[in-house]
Design a protein around this motif. Sequence first.
Motif, PDB file in Angstrom:
ATOM      1  N   UNK A 134       0.848  -1.189   0.000  1.00  0.00           N
ATOM      2  CA  UNK A 134       0.000   0.000   0.000  1.00  0.00           C
ATOM      3  C   UNK A 134       0.877   1.230   0.000  1.00  0.00           C
ATOM      4  N   UNK A 135       0.361   2.323   0.539  1.00  0.00           N
ATOM      5  CA  UNK A 135       1.093   3.585   0.544  1.00  0.00           C
ATOM      6  C   UNK A 135       1.890   3.742   1.830  1.00  0.00           C
ATOM      7  N   UNK A 136       3.075   4.304   1.695  1.00  0.00           N
ATOM      8  CA  UNK A 136       3.890   4.673   2.850  1.00  0.00           C
ATOM      9  C   UNK A 136       4.322   6.134   2.700  1.00  0.00           C
ATOM     10  N   UNK A 137       4.148   6.905   3.759  1.00  0.00           N
ATOM     11  CA  UNK A 137       4.607   8.286   3.821  1.00  0.00           C
ATOM     12  C   UNK A 137       5.688   8.378   4.884  1.00  0.00           C
ATOM     13  N   UNK A 138       6.789   9.030   4.565  1.00  0.00           N
ATOM     14  CA  UNK A 138       7.887   9.180   5.506  1.00  0.00           C
ATOM     15  C   UNK A 138       8.292  10.646   5.562  1.00  0.00           C
ATOM     16  N   UNK A 139       8.265  11.223   6.752  1.00  0.00           N
ATOM     17  CA  UNK A 139       8.667  12.611   6.981  1.00  0.00           C
ATOM     18  C   UNK A 139       9.935  12.614   7.821  1.00  0.00           C
ATOM     19  N   UNK A 140      10.993  13.220   7.310  1.00  0.00           N
ATOM     20  CA  UNK A 140      12.254  13.305   8.047  1.00  0.00           C
ATOM     21  C   UNK A 140      12.187  14.483   9.016  1.00  0.00           C
ATOM     22  N   UNK A 141      12.514  14.213  10.280  1.00  0.00           N
ATOM     23  CA  UNK A 141      12.497  15.251  11.313  1.00  0.00           C
ATOM     24  C   UNK A 141      13.894  15.653  11.750  1.00  0.00           C
ATOM     25  N   UNK A 142      14.855  14.758  11.618  1.00  0.00           N
ATOM     26  CA  UNK A 142      16.232  15.056  12.001  1.00  0.00           C
ATOM     27  C   UNK A 142      17.159  14.123  11.242  1.00  0.00           C
ATOM     28  N   UNK A 143      18.373  14.608  10.964  1.00  0.00           N
ATOM     29  CA  UNK A 143      19.305  13.805  10.190  1.00  0.00           C
ATOM     30  C   UNK A 143      18.911  13.778   8.721  1.00  0.00           C
ATOM     31  N   UNK A 144      19.285  12.710   8.045  1.00  0.00           N
ATOM     32  CA  UNK A 144      18.966  12.584   6.624  1.00  0.00           C
ATOM     33  C   UNK A 144      18.677  11.133   6.281  1.00  0.00           C
ATOM     34  N   UNK A 145      17.903  10.954   5.214  1.00  0.00           N
ATOM     35  CA  UNK A 145      17.528   9.627   4.731  1.00  0.00           C
ATOM     36  C   UNK A 145      17.795   9.588   3.239  1.00  0.00           C
ATOM     37  N   UNK A 146      18.597   8.619   2.813  1.00  0.00           N
ATOM     38  CA  UNK A 146      18.928   8.439   1.399  1.00  0.00           C
ATOM     39  C   UNK A 146      17.994   7.385   0.824  1.00  0.00           C
ATOM     40  N   UNK A 147      17.193   7.778  -0.147  1.00  0.00           N
ATOM     41  CA  UNK A 147      16.171   6.893  -0.704  1.00  0.00           C
ATOM     42  C   UNK A 147      16.217   6.967  -2.222  1.00  0.00           C
ATOM     43  N   UNK A 148      16.707   5.908  -2.842  1.00  0.00           N
ATOM     44  CA  UNK A 148      16.910   5.872  -4.283  1.00  0.00           C
ATOM     45  C   UNK A 148      17.822   7.033  -4.701  1.00  0.00           C
ATOM     46  N   UNK A 149      17.385   7.928  -5.543  1.00  0.00           N
ATOM     47  CA  UNK A 149      18.259   9.010  -5.996  1.00  0.00           C
ATOM     48  C   UNK A 149      18.136  10.277  -5.156  1.00  0.00           C
ATOM     49  N   UNK A 150      17.360  10.243  -4.096  1.00  0.00           N
ATOM     50  CA  UNK A 150      17.094  11.449  -3.302  1.00  0.00           C
ATOM     51  C   UNK A 150      17.759  11.358  -1.932  1.00  0.00           C
ATOM     52  N   UNK A 151      18.167  12.512  -1.427  1.00  0.00           N
ATOM     53  CA  UNK A 151      18.625  12.635  -0.046  1.00  0.00           C
ATOM     54  C   UNK A 151      17.629  13.545   0.661  1.00  0.00           C
ATOM     55  N   UNK A 152      16.906  12.995   1.607  1.00  0.00           N
ATOM     56  CA  UNK A 152      15.862  13.736   2.307  1.00  0.00           C
ATOM     57  C   UNK A 152      16.400  14.255   3.622  1.00  0.00           C
ATOM     58  N   UNK A 153      16.112  15.523   3.914  1.00  0.00           N
ATOM     59  CA  UNK A 153      16.529  16.161   5.160  1.00  0.00           C
ATOM     60  C   UNK A 153      15.280  16.623   5.915  1.00  0.00           C
ATOM     61  N   UNK A 154      15.498  17.381   6.979  1.00  0.00           N
ATOM     62  CA  UNK A 154      14.396  17.802   7.854  1.00  0.00           C
ATOM     63  C   UNK A 154      13.283  18.483   7.056  1.00  0.00           C
ATOM     64  N   UNK A 155      12.062  17.977   7.244  1.00  0.00           N
ATOM     65  CA  UNK A 155      10.896  18.535   6.573  1.00  0.00           C
ATOM     66  C   UNK A 155      10.535  17.843   5.279  1.00  0.00           C
ATOM     67  N   UNK A 156      11.460  17.078   4.696  1.00  0.00           N
ATOM     68  CA  UNK A 156      11.195  16.410   3.422  1.00  0.00           C
ATOM     69  C   UNK A 156      10.292  15.201   3.612  1.00  0.00           C
ATOM     70  N   UNK A 157       9.475  14.914   2.592  1.00  0.00           N
ATOM     71  CA  UNK A 157       8.538  13.791   2.614  1.00  0.00           C
ATOM     72  C   UNK A 157       8.822  12.868   1.436  1.00  0.00           C
ATOM     73  N   UNK A 158       8.837  11.569   1.699  1.00  0.00           N
ATOM     74  CA  UNK A 158       8.905  10.558   0.650  1.00  0.00           C
ATOM     75  C   UNK A 158       7.587   9.803   0.625  1.00  0.00           C
ATOM     76  N   UNK A 159       7.059   9.582  -0.563  1.00  0.00           N
ATOM     77  CA  UNK A 159       5.811   8.839  -0.730  1.00  0.00           C
ATOM     78  C   UNK A 159       6.065   7.645  -1.633  1.00  0.00           C
ATOM     79  N   UNK A 160       5.727   6.452  -1.166  1.00  0.00           N
ATOM     80  CA  UNK A 160       5.908   5.236  -1.948  1.00  0.00           C
ATOM     81  C   UNK A 160       4.589   4.469  -1.974  1.00  0.00           C
TER      82      UNK A 160
END
Length: 218
Positions: A150-176
């Motif tokens: 199904x759907x997953x939403x991920x909001x970064x609050x601190x640090x960073x998350x590397x997801x495929x070709x993106x680097x997500x930082x504070x405030x960024x959202x990934x939707x899969x």
Amino acid sequence: MTVRHHIGDDLLLSYAAGTLDEASSLLVATHLALCPHCRARAVAADDLGGALFEDLPVAELSPGLRDAVLARLRSESVAAPATRPHRPRSDIVIPEPLRSYLGGDLDTLRWTSVAPRVQQIAIDIANCGPRARMLRFQPGTHVPAHGHAGRELTLVLSGSLCDRDAVLARGDVAETDEHTEHQPYAGPDKDCICLAVTDAPLRFKGMFARMLQPWFGI
């Protein structure tokens, strides 16, 4: 802080219309607290909804309906409307409304270990819809490879998350969604702390992760 990965139009419109589930609404509202661009989009969505409402044809009301509605309103305690999120202070990691759900800021939270170098906090949501949880990954930690039912939403609050070709930082959202297979990992500098909302269990590829899945409930 510059937010580069925003919530989609469908989520924002559903949030503005009040039709989004509680867990997803919590994530959207927390993102809005961190993202001036999406706060402006939310205002525009509210304005659009108001304009569409004004264009609806006037319906005839049955006799006594107005009096019945007013009587019910007087007999019930009506909750105060939610206020728009404001920019959090720089010393606060977890903005409202998420902080109220958790009972405090980052230094007050009690985490549960779910795997080596990974901790979580399950967030109490009243209904049986999508589930929300806080996740904390130590630097460099890889999430086991997985897909989605199904759907997953991920909001970064601190640090960073590397997801495929993106680097997500504070405030960024990934939707899969069910078409996504990936293996995100925490950035190297500090713990990655995220708010994640899922409406179906993940589909882990490895046997060890599948064995642990019933225990940590993702």
